[in-house]
Design an enzyme around this catalytic site. Sequence first.
Site, mmCIF file in Angstrom:
data_model
loop_
_atom_site.group_PDB
_atom_site.id
_atom_site.type_symbol
_atom_site.label_atom_id
_atom_site.label_comp_id
_atom_site.label_asym_id
_atom_site.label_seq_id
_atom_site.Cartn_x
_atom_site.Cartn_y
_atom_site.Cartn_z
ATOM 1 N N ASN A 255 9.391 110.638 -84.528
ATOM 2 C CA ASN A 255 7.944 110.490 -84.311
ATOM 3 C C ASN A 255 7.166 111.081 -85.483
ATOM 4 O O ASN A 255 6.174 110.504 -85.949
ATOM 5 C CB ASN A 255 7.526 111.170 -83.010
ATOM 6 C CG ASN A 255 7.965 110.390 -81.783
ATOM 7 O OD1 ASN A 255 8.229 109.184 -81.865
ATOM 8 N ND2 ASN A 255 8.053 111.056 -80.653
ATOM 9 N N GLU A 256 7.604 112.247 -85.969
ATOM 10 C CA GLU A 256 6.945 112.863 -87.124
ATOM 11 C C GLU A 256 7.088 111.984 -88.354
ATOM 12 O O GLU A 256 6.129 111.806 -89.123
ATOM 13 C CB GLU A 256 7.557 114.247 -87.386
ATOM 14 C CG GLU A 256 7.237 115.267 -86.303
ATOM 15 C CD GLU A 256 8.014 116.565 -86.439
ATOM 16 O OE1 GLU A 256 7.866 117.433 -85.562
ATOM 17 O OE2 GLU A 256 8.778 116.688 -87.416
ATOM 18 N N MET A 257 8.266 111.421 -88.539
ATOM 19 C CA MET A 257 8.492 110.534 -89.667
ATOM 20 C C MET A 257 7.563 109.325 -89.597
ATOM 21 O O MET A 257 6.937 108.929 -90.587
ATOM 22 C CB MET A 257 9.956 110.065 -89.680
ATOM 23 C CG MET A 257 10.307 109.146 -90.836
ATOM 24 S SD MET A 257 11.946 108.390 -90.644
ATOM 25 C CE MET A 257 13.000 109.826 -90.786
#
Length: 320
Positions: free
Chosen positions: A83-85
Amino acid sequence: MFNNPLLFISHAEKDIMMVEKFVDLLYAMGVSEKSMFCSSISELGVPIKEDIYGYLRGLLDSEQVIPIFMLSNNYYSSAACLNEMGAVWMKQKDYFTFLLPDFGFSEIKGAINAGKRGISLWYESERELQNLKKDLDQFREEISRLFGVEKYGHWERKRDEFITQIQKLRKDTEVVIDLKDCGGYCVGEYEHDGCNIMYDKTMNKIISKIEFAETEAKICSVVIFAGGVDVASQYKGDKCLVFDMKTTNTISTLDVECKLKDRDVRTTIVTSLNWENYRIPLSEFGGRECEWRCLREIKFLLRRKASLGGSVEIKNMRIK
């Protein structure tokens, strides 16, 4: 929300021991606590009383935040990391990429640009070690430019200590399986031997020949005796049984079985005519963490009903 540059260290929680060493290196570069965010380190994480997801969203939306991806197999197994990526990709942010040991550039996928220059924290030759040192020197120069920090002395010593610590952490979690202690068995058949096995010392590999025509056994097995090694911490850390194997075209599948203290656990793999690298998570075998404190044997089982027999070659076996 954020008025000054801030390093967002995107990592898998299971890699925290290596990430902590990386944070120490950033401190050695002169980066202050207020200029870093690392969710797994309390003093660098989400402040008390803040909404966790709202705070993270604000971080990744800020133009001041510079992501650092600490890529590993654990990273790609984490929904939060992916999700951060994805959030970074949506914002088209610039970022730094570090590859933790046992994760190669060819394994980069998803929103990370595989062609973007990154730094691998593992080396296997003197040339690779010198390249790693140069890469870290360049990273330090970039950090100094971004944050306007003074270049403190003794950098080379701090850098080399960091490299040594990462290699030690990697080695401490790796278990090499000695292939010399092996044998071939026809399960339930003792009069006729249809499973011949040889250890090739020069190539450090096992070569086995399975002949179901020579035995009445329903299962023939290639057994590597692990000696009761404790791999509970590796099981907890999501490590894999790793090996290279190739077979003849008469073998399409086989079972890989681990004999633990009180029971056997197994999984099935598809074979290949050419050398192929297999990475089987210990969790895929099943069992409880406490049971992995005693790994007695690793077996490769061929079943008469699924195979005509043939040859199996195995090398480079370890848990990492």
